[in-house]
Write a protein that holds these residues in place. Structure first.
Motif, PDB file in Angstrom:
ATOM      1  N   ILE A  65      -8.598  12.469 -36.815  1.00  0.00           N
ATOM      2  CA  ILE A  65      -8.729  12.165 -38.236  1.00  0.00           C
ATOM      3  C   ILE A  65     -10.208  12.070 -38.582  1.00  0.00           C
ATOM      4  O   ILE A  65     -11.061  11.890 -37.697  1.00  0.00           O
ATOM      5  CB  ILE A  65      -8.022  10.842 -38.612  1.00  0.00           C
ATOM      6  N   LYS A  66     -10.516  12.169 -39.830  1.00  0.00           N
ATOM      7  CA  LYS A  66     -11.899  12.073 -40.280  1.00  0.00           C
ATOM      8  C   LYS A  66     -12.252  10.603 -40.482  1.00  0.00           C
ATOM      9  O   LYS A  66     -11.528   9.862 -41.148  1.00  0.00           O
ATOM     10  CB  LYS A  66     -12.093  12.844 -41.582  1.00  0.00           C
ATOM     11  N   ILE A  67     -13.386  10.173 -39.884  1.00  0.00           N
ATOM     12  CA  ILE A  67     -13.837   8.797 -39.998  1.00  0.00           C
ATOM     13  C   ILE A  67     -14.919   8.714 -41.063  1.00  0.00           C
ATOM     14  O   ILE A  67     -15.935   9.406 -40.986  1.00  0.00           O
ATOM     15  CB  ILE A  67     -14.390   8.276 -38.652  1.00  0.00           C
ATOM     16  N   SER A  68     -14.704   7.886 -42.047  1.00  0.00           N
ATOM     17  CA  SER A  68     -15.680   7.733 -43.121  1.00  0.00           C
ATOM     18  C   SER A  68     -16.908   6.977 -42.619  1.00  0.00           C
ATOM     19  O   SER A  68     -16.800   5.929 -41.973  1.00  0.00           O
ATOM     20  CB  SER A  68     -15.062   6.966 -44.293  1.00  0.00           C
ATOM     21  N   LYS A  69     -18.085   7.493 -42.913  1.00  0.00           N
ATOM     22  CA  LYS A  69     -19.322   6.832 -42.504  1.00  0.00           C
ATOM     23  C   LYS A  69     -19.619   5.621 -43.360  1.00  0.00           C
ATOM     24  O   LYS A  69     -20.497   4.811 -43.029  1.00  0.00           O
ATOM     25  CB  LYS A  69     -20.485   7.820 -42.583  1.00  0.00           C
ATOM     26  N   ARG A  70     -18.899   5.466 -44.452  1.00  0.00           N
ATOM     27  CA  ARG A  70     -19.138   4.332 -45.340  1.00  0.00           C
ATOM     28  C   ARG A  70     -18.466   3.054 -44.846  1.00  0.00           C
ATOM     29  O   ARG A  70     -18.768   1.973 -45.305  1.00  0.00           O
ATOM     30  CB  ARG A  70     -18.629   4.669 -46.758  1.00  0.00           C
ATOM     31  N   ASN A  71     -17.546   3.192 -43.911  1.00  0.00           N
ATOM     32  CA  ASN A  71     -16.871   2.014 -43.345  1.00  0.00           C
ATOM     33  C   ASN A  71     -17.499   1.664 -42.003  1.00  0.00           C
ATOM     34  O   ASN A  71     -17.238   2.309 -40.988  1.00  0.00           O
ATOM     35  CB  ASN A  71     -15.375   2.302 -43.170  1.00  0.00           C
ATOM     36  N   ASN A  72     -18.331   0.635 -41.994  1.00  0.00           N
ATOM     37  CA  ASN A  72     -19.042   0.261 -40.764  1.00  0.00           C
ATOM     38  C   ASN A  72     -18.130  -0.352 -39.706  1.00  0.00           C
ATOM     39  O   ASN A  72     -18.544  -0.517 -38.559  1.00  0.00           O
ATOM     40  CB  ASN A  72     -20.161  -0.731 -41.088  1.00  0.00           C
ATOM     41  N   ASN A  73     -16.908  -0.700 -40.084  1.00  0.00           N
ATOM     42  CA  ASN A  73     -15.998  -1.331 -39.139  1.00  0.00           C
ATOM     43  C   ASN A  73     -15.138  -0.340 -38.362  1.00  0.00           C
ATOM     44  O   ASN A  73     -14.358  -0.743 -37.497  1.00  0.00           O
ATOM     45  CB  ASN A  73     -15.081  -2.321 -39.867  1.00  0.00           C
ATOM     46  N   ILE A  74     -15.255   0.938 -38.673  1.00  0.00           N
ATOM     47  CA  ILE A  74     -14.497   1.961 -37.954  1.00  0.00           C
ATOM     48  C   ILE A  74     -15.467   3.014 -37.441  1.00  0.00           C
ATOM     49  O   ILE A  74     -16.259   3.572 -38.219  1.00  0.00           O
ATOM     50  CB  ILE A  74     -13.430   2.622 -38.855  1.00  0.00           C
ATOM     51  N   SER A  75     -15.436   3.291 -36.155  1.00  0.00           N
ATOM     52  CA  SER A  75     -16.375   4.252 -35.567  1.00  0.00           C
ATOM     53  C   SER A  75     -15.758   4.915 -34.346  1.00  0.00           C
ATOM     54  O   SER A  75     -14.765   4.430 -33.786  1.00  0.00           O
ATOM     55  CB  SER A  75     -17.679   3.551 -35.174  1.00  0.00           C
ATOM     56  N   VAL A  76     -16.359   6.011 -33.929  1.00  0.00           N
ATOM     57  CA  VAL A  76     -15.947   6.699 -32.717  1.00  0.00           C
ATOM     58  C   VAL A  76     -16.825   6.212 -31.570  1.00  0.00           C
ATOM     59  O   VAL A  76     -18.057   6.130 -31.704  1.00  0.00           O
ATOM     60  CB  VAL A  76     -16.074   8.230 -32.870  1.00  0.00           C
ATOM     61  N   VAL A  77     -16.217   5.833 -30.443  1.00  0.00           N
ATOM     62  CA  VAL A  77     -16.968   5.329 -29.296  1.00  0.00           C
ATOM     63  C   VAL A  77     -16.597   6.124 -28.054  1.00  0.00           C
ATOM     64  O   VAL A  77     -15.515   6.700 -27.955  1.00  0.00           O
ATOM     65  CB  VAL A  77     -16.691   3.818 -29.052  1.00  0.00           C
TER      66      VAL A  77
END
Length: 535
Positions: A65-77
Motif C-alpha cells: 500500500i502507499k504510505i503517506s509521508k504526512r503521517n509521521n506515525n506510519i513508516s516503512v522499516v
C-alpha cells in the motif's frame, strides 16, 4: 514491514482489538494483514481515570500500500539484523581471556565464541547454584563469603536484583535488541522484547545466566570459577601474560569485565594501567507499601492485573546544587544485604519476576564527586565508600545488621524506637540508629529535601513511617579504567569493559558494552585456526 506508532487502546483490550486498530489506521481490512507483532508497549497513566496502553506495531500486509509521508506515525522499516563479520587481520596465538562473568563478560564471551575465538572466562565467585547457598547463609546468620556474595559470582551483581533491562543509552547499532533476543532464547519471557520497562526478575534471571554460560561453552568457550586474577604482565606496553591465584596464563587479549566492587583488582591495576576517579552516588534504600505506589500511579485502577505493580523514577535538584534521584526501583521486592568486605554494610534491592511482595523499595541517592572523596588518589572513591560502609556496620551492631530509621526521625536527626505500618525487609536484619551518624551531612540534607520533593509528585512518598535503610554505596563504579578509541588501555591488549571499568550502568548497558568490545577484537584479530586441546 510497516511500523505504526502511537496506537492507543484501553487496558482491557483484546488481541483482536490490536489487529482491528492496525487495519483502521492503515485503511485496510483485517484480512489484508499477513502478520502483526508488538515492537513497543508502554503505559500512559497521566489521566488516572483513563489509563491507556500505547503500542508501536509492526505489520506485514499481503499487498503493498502507499504510505503517506504526512503521517509521521506510519513508516516503512527494515527488519532487525545484527551481524558482525570477522574482518581482523592480526593473528592471535593464545586464547583471549575475559575477567568477570557479569553481563559485560558474558556477552563479550558469547560473541567471541560465536566467531571462533574460544574465550576463557575467569570469575572469582561461584556458579549461581552454589552462590545462592552462600548468600542465603549470609542473610540467615551474617556469615560472609568475600568471594561469593551479591557482588561476586556468576552473572555479577545484577543476578540478584530486579533484573531491569531498560537503558538510557542510544542504541543505533541494535546491540540492545541482540541482547534482549539472547535473553529470550535463554529462557526470559518474550515480553521483554517490546515492553517499555522490561525486567526478568532475579528468580528467572538466575536460570537465564546459566543457559547463556552453557551456550558459550557449546561454542568453544571455557569458564573457570573461583579463580581471581592477581597480576598482569606486559612488555613494551603490550600484554603477554596474566597470573591468577591458581595459574599462569599467556594471552594477547584481556577483557576487564570486572564488577564495580572488585576493589582488590582495582588496587592491582592501579599500578599497571591508567585509572581515574569518577562520580557516583550514595544514599539509602527507602521502603513503602507497594499498594501505596500503585494507588499513587494508577488511582482507582491500582491492582488491575493488566497493569501489574507500579514503579516510579524521580530526580530533584537541591538548593545545594546536588542531584537526588531514585535508583534501581524494585516493585514488590526486598532490600538485600550486599556486603562483599568484612566489617561493612552494603544495601541493594531485589525483586522476583512477579514482583508480588508487600513492599516497594528503591535507592534514594545523592551525587558525589571526586572533590568529595578527601584525596587525589585514583582509588579515593573506594576508600570513601568503605568508610561509610564500615560506619554503617558499626552503628548497626557490628553483625551485618543494617541501620534503619523512619523518615520522620531522619528529618529530626534522632534514632527511631518503633516502626509504623511499614517493616524493613533487609536481611540479615536491622537495628534502629541515626543514619546521620554514617552519612555525610550534605548527603542527609539532600535526602531530606529530595524525599520531601518526591512526596509532592507521589502522595505518601514522604510519609513519616517510610523506612530508610543504610547504606547504598555501590550505585556505580567509583573509578574508570581509561581506554582509547581502539577500546584498549595504555597497555595494548587490555580492554576495559562494562560497569566496573566505568563504561556502563546496569545489565543492558553492560551487556551492550561487552558486545562493543568483542566487535573491536573481531575487527582487529583473526580467530585462531584451531585451539589445540583448548589449553
Amino acid at each position: 514491514m510497516i511500523r505504526i506508532q502511537q496506537v492507543k487502546l484501553p487496558i482491557e483490550h483484546s488481541e483482536d482489538d490490536l489487529r482491528d486498530k492496525a487495519a483502521e489506521l492503515l485503511k485496510v481490512t483485517k484480512e489484508q494483514i499477513k502478520s502483526l507483532s508488538i515492537f513497543r508497549k508502554s503505559i500512559d497513566a497521566r489521566k488516572k481515570d483513563d489509563i491507556m496502553f500505547i503500542y508501536a506495531l509492526d505489520v506485514e500486509l499481503y499487498n503493498d500500500i502507499k504510505i503517506s509521508k504526512r503521517n509521521n506515525n506510519i513508516s516503512v522499516v527494515e527488519p532487525f539484523i545484527y551481524e558482525i563479520e570477522v574482518s581482523g587481520e592480526k593473528l592471535i596465538n593464545k586464547r583471549p581471556v575475559i575477567v568477570g562473568s557479569g553481563p559485560a563478560g558474558l556477552f563479550c564471551a558469547l560473541l567471541l565464541a560465536e566467531k571462533g575465538y574460544n574465550p576463557i572466562v575467569i570469575e572469582r565467585g561461584k556458579k549461581v547454584k552454589d552462590r545462592i547457598k552462600d548468600i542465603e547463609k549470609f542473610w540467615k546468620d551474617g556469615t560472609l563469603n568475600e568471594s561469593s556474595n551479591i557482588q561476586f559470582g556468576e552473572g555479577g551483581a545484577g543476578t540478584f536484583s530486579d533484573g531491569k533491562l531498560n537503558t538510557l543509552i542510544k542504541d543505533r547499532s541494535k546491540r540492545g535488541k541482540r541482547v534482549l533476543e539472547e535473553f529470550v532464547e535463554a529462557g526470559a519471557p518474550s515480553e521483554i522484547l517490546y515492553v517499555n520497562k522490561p525486567h526478568i526478575g532475579t528468580d528467572l534471571l538466575r536460570d537465564v545466566i546459566v543457559n547463556i554460560r552453557k551456550k558459550v561453552i557449546d561454542l568453544g568457550g571455557t569458564f573457570r570459577f573461583e579463580e581471581c586474577v592477581t597480576d598482569i604482565c606486559a612488555k613494551d606496553d603490550n600484554l603477554y601474560r596474566i597470573i591468577t591465584e591458581n595459574d599462569i596464563i599467556d594471552t594477547d587479549i584481556l577483557v576487564l569485565a570486572i564488577g564495580h566492587s572488585a576493589r582488590d583488582t582495582f588496587e592491582m591495576l592501579n599500578k599497571k594501567v591508567k585509572i581515574e576517579p569518577k562520580p557516583f552516588a550514595i544514599g539509602v534504600r527507602i521502603e513503602h507499601p507497594q499498594s501505596m505506589i500503585d494507588e499513587g500511579q494508577y488511582g482507582e485502577l491500582a491492582g488491575h492485573p493488566n497493569l501489574g505493580p507500579a514503579d516510579y523514577k524521580f530526580v530533584h535538584k537541591c538548593k545545594n546544587g546536588r542531584s537526588v534521584y531514585s535508583f534501581c526501583m524494585c516493585p514488590g521486592g526486598m532490600v538485600t544485604g550486599s556486603s562483599s568486605e568484612k566489617g561493612g554494610v552494603v544495601t541493594n534491592g531485589m525483586s522476583f519476576y512477579d514482583r508480588d511482595l508487600e513492599n516497594a523499595n528503591s535507592a534514594v541517592v545523592v551525587t558525589v564527586n571526586p572533590q568529595d572523596f578527601g584525596g587525589d588518589d585514583a582509588l579515593a572513591g573506594i576508600e570513601f565508600q568503605r568508610k561509610l560502609e564500615q560506619k554503617a556496620f558499626e552503628i548497626g551492631g557490628c553483625n551485618y545488621r543494617a541501620p534503619v530509621q523512619l523518615y520522620k526521625d531522619f528529618v529530626d536527626k534522632k534514632a527511631s524506637n518503633s516502626f509504623g505500618n511499614i517493616y524493613p525487609t533487609y536481611r540479615p536484619g536491622s537495628t534502629f540508629a541515626n543514619l546521620w551518624d554514617c552519612l555525610p551531612d550534605f548527603v542527609c540534607e539532600s535526602l531530606v529535601e529530595g524525599i520531601s520533593a518526591f512526596g509532592t509528585w507521589l502522595k505518601g512518598f514522604d510519609r513519616p513511617d517510610s523506612v530508610l535503610t543504610g547504606v547504598e554505596t555501590r550505585t556505580s563504579s567509583p573509578v574508570r579504567i581509561v581506554r582509547e578509541e581502539d577500546m584498549q588501555s595504555n597497555i595494548k591488549g587490555i580492554y576495559p569493559c562494562g560497569e566496573g571499568s566505568g563504561y556502563a550502568g546496569g545489565i543492558m548497558s553492560a551487556a551492550i558494552d561487552g558486545l562493543k568490545v568483542a566487535e573491536f577484537i573481531i575487527k582487529t584479530y583473526k580467530p585462531m585456526e584451531k585451539i589445540n586441546s583448548k589449553k
